[in-house]
Design an enzyme around this catalytic site. Structure first.
Site, PDB file in Angstrom:
ATOM      1  N   LYS A   1     -14.648 -39.326   5.995  1.00  0.00           N
ATOM      2  CA  LYS A   1     -13.969 -38.428   5.068  1.00  0.00           C
ATOM      3  C   LYS A   1     -13.136 -37.448   5.879  1.00  0.00           C
ATOM      4  O   LYS A   1     -13.623 -36.803   6.795  1.00  0.00           O
ATOM      5  CB  LYS A   1     -14.976 -37.666   4.193  1.00  0.00           C
ATOM      6  CG  LYS A   1     -14.309 -36.842   3.106  1.00  0.00           C
ATOM      7  CD  LYS A   1     -15.356 -36.141   2.245  1.00  0.00           C
ATOM      8  CE  LYS A   1     -14.693 -35.431   1.076  1.00  0.00           C
ATOM      9  NZ  LYS A   1     -13.701 -34.429   1.520  1.00  0.00           N
TER      10      LYS A   1
ATOM     11  N   ASP B   1     -10.410 -34.212   6.531  1.00  0.00           N
ATOM     12  CA  ASP B   1     -10.195 -32.841   6.069  1.00  0.00           C
ATOM     13  C   ASP B   1      -8.712 -32.510   6.171  1.00  0.00           C
ATOM     14  O   ASP B   1      -8.261 -31.903   7.137  1.00  0.00           O
ATOM     15  CB  ASP B   1     -11.027 -31.882   6.922  1.00  0.00           C
ATOM     16  CG  ASP B   1     -11.078 -30.487   6.318  1.00  0.00           C
ATOM     17  OD1 ASP B   1     -10.670 -30.329   5.152  1.00  0.00           O
ATOM     18  OD2 ASP B   1     -11.540 -29.558   6.997  1.00  0.00           O
TER      19      ASP B   1
ATOM     20  N   GLU C   1     -16.925 -34.164   8.160  1.00  0.00           N
ATOM     21  CA  GLU C   1     -17.055 -33.574   6.832  1.00  0.00           C
ATOM     22  C   GLU C   1     -17.927 -34.435   5.930  1.00  0.00           C
ATOM     23  O   GLU C   1     -18.549 -33.946   4.998  1.00  0.00           O
ATOM     24  CB  GLU C   1     -15.671 -33.402   6.204  1.00  0.00           C
ATOM     25  CG  GLU C   1     -15.690 -32.687   4.868  1.00  0.00           C
ATOM     26  CD  GLU C   1     -14.304 -32.546   4.261  1.00  0.00           C
ATOM     27  OE1 GLU C   1     -14.220 -32.155   3.079  1.00  0.00           O
ATOM     28  OE2 GLU C   1     -13.328 -32.822   4.959  1.00  0.00           O
TER      29      GLU C   1
END
Length: 340
Positions: A52, A54, A188
């Site tokens: 994931k 950011d 993240e």
């Protein structure tokens, strides 16, 4: 600052993937596939897992040598990121529609949302990386109806050797074990996707995001005045002691409060207010969030300790995605150190 223009949406939210229909040019805009938030990552042979990122969700539309960078709502932000546009022009395609995440990259090589925001605001010396994770159209052929695995197989070779662009790879296996491993590395979280599913704009369910959160104590070193409809206070300013005994700024927390809690906290903080900054060094003027303004900032004696959950630390030494959990009366402020 260039004026953003909205592109015409021709693929709208639906429960079915876009129809397979040949077209000499890619769609003006495809509404992005969305994620469902879950506490744990799914597992099984149908799922693959990606890091994931950011940054800013960004589609890239390429047609006859022209590149457009489109936000998740269809705004054309191409003029904000000339280096990324230049990188995408090097792709050996006649036309394409890519889905990905545009990220500022910190000194540690990790995506940093604060740097992404600075680049968006016009800062020049920010390294950007466009992580591409999907391919929806290529050289006159719509691909969104294909299984994800097929789309990614056609995407990966397109990005080979293109500086400023990177294929966001995936791995199969135990999703929760993968998530925990990425959490340990400071990521993240992960996004889990069904490998055999088509791209479905607006759908939440065949892509699942599971985040990483950390928790520890911090010293409250001040607060900011409220803005808008917020009552009592805006955010708490946080710190910790380093090994030399200096009080180090760790950022702010502005979520996790009820209206009553905001009032109660203000009552506790006001008797501790002082007329000077208690930190060993002032907070950075650039970084995550708005800079502190003296007129709306209140400093306090470092007495109160709060427990905070957070995603991770940014490269500028400030907390990312912090949430107030509660006050800790069982730990003296002088014992609070940065953990991990």
């Amino acid at each position: 600052m260039p004026v953003a223009k909205r592109s015409i949406a021709v693929v709208k939210k639906t429960d079915a993937p876009p129809r397979r229909r040949a077209s000499p040019v890619p769609p003006k805009f495809i509404e992005p596939q969305l994620c469902l938030l879950a506490k744990q990552a799914p597992s099984g042979p149908d799922w693959v897992h990606e890091l994931k990122l950011d940054g800013f969700r960004m589609a890239a539309r390429i047609n006859a040598g022209k590149v457009q960078l489109l936000t998740r709502t269809g705004l054309d932000w191409s003029e904000k990121y000339p280096a990324t546009v230049a990188a995408l022009k090097k792709l050996k395609v006649e036309s394409a529609y890519l889905d990905g995440e545009l990220c500022g990259i910190g000194p540690d090589g990790m995506p940093d949302f604060g740097l992404t925001q600075q680049a968006t605001d016009g800062a020049k010396a920010i390294r950007l990386m466009y992580y591409v994770f999907d391919l929806l159209y290529l050289n006159g052929e719509p691909l969104a109806f294909l299984p994800l695995g097929d789309r990614k197989a056609r995407l990966r070779p397109l990005l080979k050797g293109i500086a400023g662009c990177r294929y966001n790879a995936h791995e199969a296996g135990d999703g929760e074990a993968i998530r925990l491993r990425q959490c340990d590395l400071g990521a993240e979280g992960i996004v889990s996707k069904k490998i055999d599913a088509p791209y479905t704009p607006g759908n939440r369910g065949i892509w699942i995001k599971s985040k990483c959160l950390n928790r520890q104590e911090f010293i409250i070193v001040g607060w900011t005045d409220p803005e808008g409809a917020r009552s009592a206070l805006g955010a708490l300013l946080l710190g910790y002691y380093d090994d030399a005994g200096g009080l180090v700024y760790a950022g702010r927390v502005g979520t996790g409060f009820s209206d009553k809690l905001l009032v109660d906290l203000l009552k506790k903080l006001q008797p501790l207010e002082i007329d000077h900054m208690p930190l060993a060094a002032p907070p950075p003027k650039r970084g995550r969030g708005k800079p502190l303004r003296p007129a709306t900032t209140h400093w306090v004696k470092p007495k109160l300790v709060a427990e905070i959950s957070y995603m991770t630390w940014a490269s500028d030494g400030l907390l990312r995605h912090s949430v107030f959990v509660g006050l800790r009366a069982d730990k003296p402020a002088r014992q609070v150190r940065r953990e991990g």
